[in-house]
Design an enzyme around this catalytic site. Structure first.
Site, short mmCIF file in Angstrom:
data_model
loop_
_atom_site.label_atom_id
_atom_site.label_comp_id
_atom_site.label_asym_id
_atom_site.label_seq_id
_atom_site.Cartn_x
_atom_site.Cartn_y
_atom_site.Cartn_z
N CYS A 1 21.15 -1.01 10.21
CA CYS A 1 19.68 -1.04 10.30
C CYS A 1 19.20 -2.37 10.86
CB CYS A 1 19.06 -0.81 8.92
SG CYS A 1 19.20 0.88 8.33
N ASP B 1 0.82 -1.22 0.00
CA ASP B 1 0.00 0.00 0.00
C ASP B 1 0.85 1.27 0.00
OD1 ASP B 1 0.91 -0.24 2.62
OD2 ASP B 1 -1.06 0.05 3.54
#
Length: 132
Positions: free
Chosen positions: A130, A89
C-alpha cells in the site's frame, strides 16, 4: 489484508473484513470511473469534486488535499451537535472520541498526542504494497 477481488474484501460475505453496509469495491470503482469521465468532459474547472481534484493534484506531484489519500491524516475532526469531538469525520465511534467542546478547547484536542497518534497510525500500519 484481503486480496483484491476476494470475498474477504466484499461486504455481506462470511469471511469479509468490511461491514455489511460497506460499498462493494467493484461498484465503487465503476461509479468513480464513470463520474470521473463525466467530470473531465463537462465539469473540470467548473464543478469541484474533491476526490478528482486530489487525483489530478497528486498526478502533478502535489500533496493530497484529502486525508483518505494522504500519507497521514488527522485533520478532519468531526464535531457532533452535542459538542463531542471525534478524530475523523469517518470515525465517529466511541473509541475515537477525543472529548467535548464543553470540557476542553478544540485546539487542545486537535493537537493532542492521541490525535497525532491517530493521524500517523494510517501510515505506520499500512503494509508495504500500500505504501508503494
Amino acid at each position: 489484508m484481503p486480496v483484491m477481488g476476494s470475498t474477504a474484501a466484499k461486504p455481506g460475505n462470511e469471511d469479509s473484513v468490511v461491514t455489511d453496509w460497506s460499498v462493494d469495491p467493484d461498484d465503487w470503482g465503476y461509479f468513480l470511473s464513470r463520474a470521473f469521465d463525466e467530470w473531465i468532459k463537462k465539469g473540470a474547472g467548473i464543478v469541484l469534486v474533491n476526490m478528482f481534484e486530489t487525483v489530478v493534484a497528486q498526478t502533478m506531484g502535489r500533496p493530497s488535499q484529502l486525508c483518505v489519500t494522504a500519507e497521514f491524516c488527522g485533520k478532519a475532526l468531526a464535531i457532533e451537535h452535542d459538542g463531542q469531538v471525534y478524530s475523523c469525520d469517518r470515525y465517529v465511534y466511541p473509541e475515537y472520541a477525543l472529548g467535548s467542546t464543553s470540557d476542553e478547547h478544540i485546539g487542545t484536542m486537535a493537537f493532542s498526542q492521541r490525535q497525532q497518534s491517530f493521524g500517523y497510525a494510517k501510515r505506520d500500519s499500512l503494509p508495504d504494497y500500500c505504501r508503494q
